[in-house]
Structure formats: structure tokens, C-alpha cells
Scaffold this motif. Sequence first.
Motif, mmCIF file in Angstrom:
data_model
loop_
_atom_site.group_PDB
_atom_site.id
_atom_site.type_symbol
_atom_site.label_atom_id
_atom_site.label_comp_id
_atom_site.label_asym_id
_atom_site.label_seq_id
_atom_site.Cartn_x
_atom_site.Cartn_y
_atom_site.Cartn_z
ATOM 1 N N THR A 38 0.829 -1.200 0.000
ATOM 2 C CA THR A 38 0.000 0.000 0.000
ATOM 3 C C THR A 38 0.867 1.256 0.000
ATOM 4 O O THR A 38 0.578 2.216 -0.717
ATOM 5 C CB THR A 38 -0.954 0.002 1.209
ATOM 6 N N CYS A 40 3.953 1.481 -1.157
ATOM 7 C CA CYS A 40 4.557 1.563 -2.498
ATOM 8 C C CYS A 40 3.559 2.102 -3.518
ATOM 9 O O CYS A 40 3.908 2.935 -4.357
ATOM 10 C CB CYS A 40 5.052 0.191 -2.938
ATOM 11 N N ALA A 41 2.320 1.640 -3.460
ATOM 12 C CA ALA A 41 1.300 2.121 -4.382
ATOM 13 C C ALA A 41 1.000 3.594 -4.145
ATOM 14 O O ALA A 41 0.759 4.346 -5.098
ATOM 15 C CB ALA A 41 0.028 1.289 -4.247
ATOM 16 N N LEU A 42 1.010 4.031 -2.881
ATOM 17 C CA LEU A 42 0.796 5.453 -2.580
ATOM 18 C C LEU A 42 1.893 6.314 -3.192
ATOM 19 O O LEU A 42 1.620 7.420 -3.674
ATOM 20 C CB LEU A 42 0.760 5.678 -1.069
ATOM 21 N N GLY A 49 -3.289 4.035 -4.674
ATOM 22 C CA GLY A 49 -2.741 3.863 -3.336
ATOM 23 C C GLY A 49 -3.733 4.254 -2.260
ATOM 24 O O GLY A 49 -3.827 3.602 -1.219
ATOM 25 N N ASP A 82 -3.320 -2.259 -4.841
ATOM 26 C CA ASP A 82 -1.893 -1.997 -4.674
ATOM 27 C C ASP A 82 -1.105 -2.419 -5.906
ATOM 28 O O ASP A 82 -0.273 -1.660 -6.410
ATOM 29 C CB ASP A 82 -1.361 -2.710 -3.436
ATOM 30 N N GLY A 85 -1.908 -0.093 -8.767
ATOM 31 C CA GLY A 85 -1.262 1.200 -8.569
ATOM 32 C C GLY A 85 0.231 1.146 -8.847
ATOM 33 O O GLY A 85 0.797 2.057 -9.463
ATOM 34 N N ILE A 86 0.885 0.086 -8.410
ATOM 35 C CA ILE A 86 2.322 -0.058 -8.652
ATOM 36 C C ILE A 86 2.592 -0.211 -10.148
ATOM 37 O O ILE A 86 3.499 0.427 -10.697
ATOM 38 C CB ILE A 86 2.887 -1.247 -7.848
#
Length: 100
Positions: A38, A40-42, A49, A82, A85-86
Motif C-alpha cells: 500500500t 509503495c502504491a501510494l 494507493g 496496490d 497502482g504499482i
Amino acid sequence: MDTDIMAEAAGRKVRQPLGRPQTSEELAFYARTHIFLTICALLLCPPFGLLGLLFAHKTKEANQYSDWEDAYLNSTRTIWMDVLGILVGLGIIYYYVLFM
């Protein structure tokens, strides 16, 4: 009692506190929140994220109330948001590095 009926009619799930500490078996059954993914995705793609963060929070809340079905459902949603998003974030970075 009237607010419980209204909440259920609105589609929100009303959770009742357990009124006791959770057993060791219940604690071992916790669904994962995937907090590292999470974060990393943010960093890579904030919209996905933030969705992952929302689902991670819902997972943690469902774990505390021993609502395992909802916890595992939200845990699955967390990891999908996640990973998406990544991948989107890395795709944007690769696009700018290769084509700009």
C-alpha cells in the motif's frame, strides 16, 4: 435500534463489538492488510494507493470485529488496488524515461 435499521437499509454493515478479547485462534486467522504494498502504491500512483489504504483500513476494522468474510474480501481488494497502482506508476515512469 432505529439507527441500526436505517444503516442496514442504506447498505452499510453494522458491526457489534465482541465484548470479550479475541482468542488466539481468532488472532491467527487475521487477514493481511498488505501495508508495505500500500505504501509503495501510494508513492507510485496515489489514486490507487488511496483506494488500497481505504481497503486496508476496512480489513483491519473487520479483523478487530472477527468479521472474517469481510476481512478477506477487503484484503483481496487491497492487494489488487496496490498491484494495479504499482504497475500504473511504473508504467508512467517508464513512459517518461523512454519517450520523453
